[in-house]
Scaffold this active site. Structure first.
Site, short mmCIF file in Angstrom:
data_model
loop_
_atom_site.label_atom_id
_atom_site.label_comp_id
_atom_site.label_asym_id
_atom_site.label_seq_id
_atom_site.Cartn_x
_atom_site.Cartn_y
_atom_site.Cartn_z
CD GLU A 59 -53.94 15.64 15.99
OE1 GLU A 59 -53.73 16.85 16.15
OE2 GLU A 59 -55.03 15.10 16.26
CG HIS A 70 -59.20 10.43 27.79
ND1 HIS A 70 -60.54 10.50 27.57
CD2 HIS A 70 -58.71 11.68 27.52
CE1 HIS A 70 -60.87 11.72 27.16
NE2 HIS A 70 -59.77 12.45 27.12
CG ASP A 71 -54.25 4.86 31.51
OD1 ASP A 71 -55.12 3.95 31.48
OD2 ASP A 71 -53.07 4.65 31.87
CG ASP A 87 -54.60 0.88 34.96
OD1 ASP A 87 -54.90 1.66 34.03
OD2 ASP A 87 -55.43 0.15 35.52
CB THR A 195 -52.08 25.97 26.03
OG1 THR A 195 -51.65 27.09 25.24
CG2 THR A 195 -50.86 25.19 26.50
CG ASP A 212 -54.33 28.23 22.38
OD1 ASP A 212 -53.86 27.66 21.37
OD2 ASP A 212 -53.68 28.36 23.44
CB THR A 214 -50.29 29.74 20.34
OG1 THR A 214 -50.90 29.73 21.65
CG2 THR A 214 -50.17 31.16 19.85
C1 HEM Z 1 -62.94 18.80 32.24
C2 HEM Z 1 -62.08 17.95 31.78
C3 HEM Z 1 -61.80 17.77 30.32
C4 HEM Z 1 -62.66 17.71 29.26
C5 HEM Z 1 -64.17 17.76 29.29
C6 HEM Z 1 -61.85 17.56 28.07
C7 HEM Z 1 -62.35 17.44 26.78
C8 HEM Z 1 -61.60 17.38 25.64
C9 HEM Z 1 -62.12 17.22 24.30
C10 HEM Z 1 -63.58 17.08 23.95
C11 HEM Z 1 -61.08 17.22 23.44
C12 HEM Z 1 -61.14 17.07 21.91
C13 HEM Z 1 -60.95 15.62 21.54
C14 HEM Z 1 -61.11 15.43 20.05
O1 HEM Z 1 -62.20 15.69 19.53
O2 HEM Z 1 -60.12 15.03 19.38
C15 HEM Z 1 -59.89 17.37 24.22
C16 HEM Z 1 -58.62 17.42 23.71
C17 HEM Z 1 -57.50 17.37 24.48
N1 HEM Z 1 -57.44 17.27 25.85
FE1 HEM Z 1 -58.96 17.50 27.13
N2 HEM Z 1 -60.54 17.54 28.42
C18 HEM Z 1 -60.46 17.65 29.78
C19 HEM Z 1 -59.31 17.59 30.53
C20 HEM Z 1 -58.07 17.30 30.03
C21 HEM Z 1 -56.92 16.95 30.81
C22 HEM Z 1 -56.91 16.78 32.33
C23 HEM Z 1 -55.89 16.74 29.94
C24 HEM Z 1 -54.47 16.31 30.18
C25 HEM Z 1 -53.73 16.55 31.16
C26 HEM Z 1 -56.39 17.01 28.62
C27 HEM Z 1 -55.63 16.99 27.48
C28 HEM Z 1 -56.12 17.18 26.20
C29 HEM Z 1 -55.30 17.29 25.02
C30 HEM Z 1 -53.77 17.31 24.99
C31 HEM Z 1 -56.16 17.39 23.93
C32 HEM Z 1 -55.78 17.54 22.46
C33 HEM Z 1 -55.81 16.24 21.70
C34 HEM Z 1 -55.46 16.48 20.24
O3 HEM Z 1 -55.13 17.61 19.84
O4 HEM Z 1 -55.48 15.49 19.48
N3 HEM Z 1 -57.71 17.31 28.70
N4 HEM Z 1 -60.23 17.47 25.56
#
Ligand code: HEM
Ligand SMILES: *[C@@H]1O[C@H](CO)[C@@H](O)[C@H](O)[C@H]1NC(C)=O
Ligand SMILES: *[C@@H]1O[C@H](CO)[C@@H](O)[C@H](O)[C@H]1NC(C)=O
Ligand SMILES: *[C@@H]1O[C@H](CO)[C@@H](O)[C@H](O)[C@H]1NC(C)=O
Ligand SMILES: *[C@@H]1O[C@H](CO)[C@@H](O)[C@H](O)[C@H]1NC(C)=O
Length: 369
Positions: A59, A70-71, A87, A195, A212, A214
């Site tokens: 996690e 987000h940064d 930044d 992933t 997913d 995995t």
């Molecule tokens: C269209 C763009 C994106 C949208 C709308 C999006 C949205 C989301 C949402 C809603 C979550 C779940 C957050 C939660 O409820 O804990 C998430 C998780 C995550 N996102 Fe994205 N995301 C986007 C792009 C990206 C990008 C560019 C990255 C990084 C390079 C990223 C990396 C991650 C990771 C690693 C998680 C898992 C966090 C966890 O398991 O605690 N996402 N994303």
């Protein structure tokens, strides 16, 4: 003769560059580095691996990786939003930025990383990128990311609205990323991050709901599973305001973001998406390059120092390509791209089980954040 001559030339060139390439001994007296600015990251790496990540792809790694997005995307080439990109503003101005709707759940990652800022003399922007790159190295199959050091601390918070949300349309997502400097292909490349992703916030009463089957390996399974026909929502809970759509494995606790669903099926992005379904090497190359860009948004790259030698080499995957989870097959693919869909094997027998939390928690729904 020509061949021998060129081999000698190459060997001499390599010798010359090695001779010019002095390593410095770090103040810890143990490590050496190509540049003294990299020295501080040895102790930070050990501290993160031991005291936050437990050397696993769990996690805290997922949350650290998410923070790079987000940064970094808090940036606008047209000036539509305030913010200086990668930044560290999401940590330094966390009271403001973690309250933005798009940043729901990022407070966990910020809270987890902040103590490392007081223990190590690094900036918040460097901490986020370094933690993500080191953490991702715990995920089997992942590429070894680049890490450059020297981002100055943020002086202003990013503006609200700069980060796309799962409810957003493809038009809106692509135009927001374009304004932050990313092509539509690069958006798809960055989504390889999903992933190793789970949601802590979107399914009320349930934490760590995977995207997913995995979530602890950096494989191509995500790109396949998002293309499969959805059949339901996990836990039968549907009140997330358009953020979630049906997933193909609701009974295994898998969820799907509306944004991932739409990007996989939009004519502008569907072929880029499909190209990675059975191509781990391509996915990794794409992700490596796109992450290099994300990690340096708003920075003067020429003034940063390459400390990539600090990033461990991730374990390889034994499985080389995605396969259809039990109960699904090629007729479940909702294909938009006109290129031939790859032939993939299908799991047979019992339904796919999604692994439990790496900390040993038996109930996936209760994984601690
Ligand atoms: C269209 C763009 C994106 C949208 C709308 C999006 C949205 C989301 C949402 C809603 C979550 C779940 C957050 C939660 O409820 O804990 C998430 C998780 C995550 N996102 Fe994205 N995301 C986007 C792009 C990206 C990008 C560019 C990255 C990084 C390079 C990223 C990396 C991650 C990771 C690693 C998680 C898992 C966090 C966890 O398991 O605690 N996402 N994303
Ligand atoms: C922290 O690092 C900066 C440069 O990276 C250096 O100028 C400063 O002296 C360091 N501070 C301490 C207390 O080591
Ligand atoms: C960056 O901000 C953090 C947190 O306030 C601080 O600990 C660190 O010393 C700052 N680094 C520099 C170089 O200003
Ligand atoms: C969830 O709710 C939305 C909006 O009410 C609806 O369009 C969608 O079909 C629902 N999905 C499921 C799986 O019930
Ligand atoms: C997929 O599985 C369904 C039954 O679940 C079957 O009817 C269909 O023929 C299969 N399609 C392929 C392409 O294997």
């Amino acid at each position: 003769m020509v061949l021998i001559y060129s081999v000698v030339t190459v060997a001499l060139a390599a010798f010359a560059s090695a001779a010019n390439y002095r390593r410095v001994t770090c103040p810890d007296g143990v490590n050496t580095a190509t540049n003294e600015a990299c020295c501080v990251f040895f102790a930070l790496r050990d501290d993160l691996q031991t005291n936050l990540f437990d050397n696993q792809c769990g996690e805290d790694v997922h949350e650290s990786l998410r923070l790079t997005f987000h940064d970094g995307v808090g940036f606008s080439t047209t000036g539509a939003f305030a913010g200086n990109g990668a930044d560290g503003s999401i940590i330094l101005f966390s009271d403001i930025e973690t309250n933005f709707a798009a940043n729901a759940g990022t407070d966990d990652g910020v809270d987890a990383l902040s103590p490392f800022l007081t223990r190590h003399n690094v900036t918040a922007g460097d901490l986020i990128q370094f933690a993500a790159a080191v953490g991702l190295s715990n995920c089997p199959g992942a590429p070894q990311l680049q890490f450059l050091a020297g981002r100055p601390n943020a002086t202003i918070p990013a503006g609200d609205g700069a980060i796309p949300q799962p409810q957003d349309s493809v038009d809106s997502i692509l135009s927001r990323f374009a304004d932050a400097g990313f092509s539509s292909n690069e958006v798809i490349h960055l989504l390889a991050s999903h992933t190793v992703a789970r949601s802590d916030t979107l399914v009320p009463g349930h934490q760590a709901v995977p995207f997913d089957s995995t979530p602890f390996t950096f494989d191509t399974q995500f790109f396949l599973e998002v293309l499969l026909k959805g059949t339901g929502v996990p836990f039968g809970i549907n009140n997330t305001d358009g953020a979630e759509v049906d997933s193909p494995l609701p009974n295994q606790g898998e969820m799907r973001l509306q944004s991932d669903f739409a990007l996989a099926r939009d004519s502008r992005t569907a072929c880029e998406w499909q190209s990675m379904v059975d191509n781990q090497a391509l996915m990794n190359q794409n992700f490596f390059t796109a992450m290099m860009k994300l990690s340096n948004v708003g920075q003067d790259v020429n003034s940063l120092i390459d400390c990539s030698e600090l990033i461990p080499s991730p374990a390889a995957l034994t499985k080389k390509e995605a396969n259809f989870p039990a109960g699904t097959n090629a007729s479940d693919v909702q294909q938009v791209c006109s290129s031939t869909f790859p032939t993939l094997s299908a799991d047979t027998g019992a339904p796919t089980t999604i692994p439990e939390c790496p900390d040993g928690d038996i109930n996936l729904a209760d994984c601690p954040s």
